[in-house]
Design a protein around this motif. Structure first.
Motif, mmCIF file in Angstrom:
data_model
loop_
_atom_site.group_PDB
_atom_site.id
_atom_site.type_symbol
_atom_site.label_atom_id
_atom_site.label_comp_id
_atom_site.label_asym_id
_atom_site.label_seq_id
_atom_site.Cartn_x
_atom_site.Cartn_y
_atom_site.Cartn_z
ATOM 1 N N LYS A 138 51.266 -8.782 47.824
ATOM 2 C CA LYS A 138 50.617 -9.070 49.086
ATOM 3 C C LYS A 138 49.877 -7.826 49.585
ATOM 4 O O LYS A 138 50.378 -6.709 49.451
ATOM 5 N N GLY A 151 48.870 -5.066 51.896
ATOM 6 C CA GLY A 151 49.557 -4.446 53.019
ATOM 7 C C GLY A 151 50.944 -5.004 53.231
ATOM 8 O O GLY A 151 51.514 -4.837 54.316
ATOM 9 N N GLY A 152 51.503 -5.665 52.194
ATOM 10 C CA GLY A 152 52.804 -6.292 52.322
ATOM 11 C C GLY A 152 52.801 -7.503 53.236
ATOM 12 O O GLY A 152 53.859 -8.044 53.568
ATOM 13 N N ARG A 153 51.600 -7.971 53.601
ATOM 14 C CA ARG A 153 51.506 -9.010 54.633
ATOM 15 C C ARG A 153 50.641 -10.197 54.225
ATOM 16 O O ARG A 153 51.017 -11.345 54.436
ATOM 17 N N TYR A 154 49.472 -9.937 53.647
ATOM 18 C CA TYR A 154 48.504 -11.001 53.381
ATOM 19 C C TYR A 154 48.637 -11.504 51.952
ATOM 20 O O TYR A 154 48.480 -10.731 50.999
ATOM 21 N N ASP A 155 48.901 -12.796 51.796
ATOM 22 C CA ASP A 155 49.004 -13.408 50.476
ATOM 23 C C ASP A 155 47.596 -13.757 50.006
ATOM 24 O O ASP A 155 47.116 -14.884 50.163
ATOM 25 N N ASN A 198 45.572 -17.403 49.642
ATOM 26 C CA ASN A 198 44.368 -17.637 50.436
ATOM 27 C C ASN A 198 43.176 -17.957 49.534
ATOM 28 O O ASN A 198 42.345 -18.815 49.861
ATOM 29 N N CYS A 244 40.599 -12.754 52.062
ATOM 30 C CA CYS A 244 41.945 -12.165 52.112
ATOM 31 C C CYS A 244 42.500 -12.169 53.536
ATOM 32 O O CYS A 244 43.544 -12.733 53.812
ATOM 33 N N TYR A 245 41.780 -11.512 54.452
ATOM 34 C CA TYR A 245 42.090 -11.540 55.877
ATOM 35 C C TYR A 245 40.780 -11.285 56.610
ATOM 36 O O TYR A 245 39.793 -10.832 56.015
ATOM 37 N N ASN A 261 41.179 -5.728 64.891
ATOM 38 C CA ASN A 261 42.109 -5.538 63.773
ATOM 39 C C ASN A 261 42.158 -6.800 62.931
ATOM 40 O O ASN A 261 41.661 -7.858 63.321
ATOM 41 N N MET A 264 43.554 -10.089 60.820
ATOM 42 C CA MET A 264 44.457 -11.200 61.087
ATOM 43 C C MET A 264 44.447 -12.143 59.894
ATOM 44 O O MET A 264 43.468 -12.234 59.159
ATOM 45 N N ASP A 265 45.546 -12.839 59.708
ATOM 46 C CA ASP A 265 45.665 -13.794 58.606
ATOM 47 C C ASP A 265 45.227 -15.165 59.115
ATOM 48 O O ASP A 265 46.014 -16.101 59.222
#
Length: 306
Positions: A35, A37-41, A45, A233-234, A246, A248-249
């Motif tokens: 992922k 940043g360890g956050r966005y899959d 997506n 991605c985001y 900033n 966001m997903d």
């Protein structure tokens, strides 16, 4: 059906589009499917993006991915992205154009995506898409995140554009030659824009496709329309104050580019699971097609009596 339109119906003053391109940007894949940043899959997506691409057009002229294919330039990240896209491109019988971005590493991109020598040479190319010429430029700068075009690429571009294409030219690049209201992107903007403008002005360039910003944006450069596709991605939450924007997903999107004889349109396609109404359908379009223009206006344009 026109090969470019994606639809057999044209009810207005324009003929069907001659070409339709899918403009995607900023997948930011990582090795091992990690992922971002360890956050966005980013892979999930992108999988949803590919499903949406299948839905909006059965046979697009090309799929153009305008940079930041990988987040860290890892060979496995490129292999994973290629494995995701190529089966869909084959299914849709279309070309794929890979463009380099600031997060990409030229040697790995060249080797894994294009089968070329893993060098620091710019990743450029020319595609003849049934009369529309697509030129990919490489605005990446090894070791840096800002964009630039060196004298070699500008000279090469001028030589190519000296010979007009039958239906005009589209440029694909990562860093857009546009201002951004978000301060951080001003730091990472494209250098040597005046020199690029000198090359483009008066040529057959009809549009510029770009990415980098992680939000959709449009403008003009040297008299040419510029269309920036949002990221898969985001995205940047531009509803916040400019200094506080900033990631966001949410709001991931790509663009469907329709080329007509006298204009080019860029439609933002959201990648979302939101439910929609069922007001229109293929059967509704077929019914409209059987009517005369006057009958269509009566059926669909006239407001009900109050």
């Amino acid at each position: 059906m026109s090969a470019g339109s994606g639809s057999p119906y044209a009810f207005g003053r324009h003929e069907l589009a001659s070409h339709s391109l899918i403009h995607v940007s900023d997948p930011h894949f990582l090795a091992g499917g990690a992922k971002l940043g360890g956050r966005y899959d980013v892979e999930e997506n992108f999988a949803r993006t590919l499903e949406a691409i299948r839905a909006v057009h059965p046979n697009p002229t090309a799929i153009v991915v305008t940079g930041d294919l990988a987040d860290l330039g890892e060979p496995d990240a490129y292999r994973r992205l290629r494995a995701a896209v190529e089966p869909v491109a084959a299914e849709l019988d279309t070309h794929v154009v890979w463009v380099a971005g600031n997060h990409d590493e030229r040697p790995a991109l060249r080797a894994e995506m294009l089968g070329l020598e893993p060098t620091e040479e710019p990743v450029t190319g020319i595609w003849d898409l049934d009369g529309v010429r697509l030129i990919a430029l490489d605005t990446s700068v090894p070791g840096w995140h800002h964009g630039d075009l060196d004298e070699g690429q500008l000279t090469w571009l001028a030589e190519v554009l000296a010979d007009p294409a039958p239906s005009g030219t589209l440029l694909a690049m990562h860093h857009p030659p546009l201002p951004s209201h978000v301060p951080l992107f001003d730091i990472l903007e494209l250098r040597h824009q005046d020199e690029l403008a000198d090359v483009i002005r008066g040529s057959d360039v009809r549009g510029i496709l770009a990415g980098h910003l992680h939000y959709s944006s449009h403008g003009t450069f040297a008299g040419v329309p510029v269309s920036v596709a949002s990221a898969t991605c985001y995205t940047m939450n531009v509803a916040r104050p400019a200094a506080e924007v900033n990631g966001m997903d949410a709001a991931q999107a790509f663009q469907l580019v329709h080329v007509y004889a006298d204009t080019i349109t860029h439609t933002v396609i959201p990648v979302t699971g939101a439910e929609t109404g069922e007001y229109f359908s293929e059967a509704w379009l077929e019914r409209m097609a059987r009517l005369s223009p006057e009958e269509r206006l009566e059926a669909f344009s006239r407001k009900p009596a109050r």
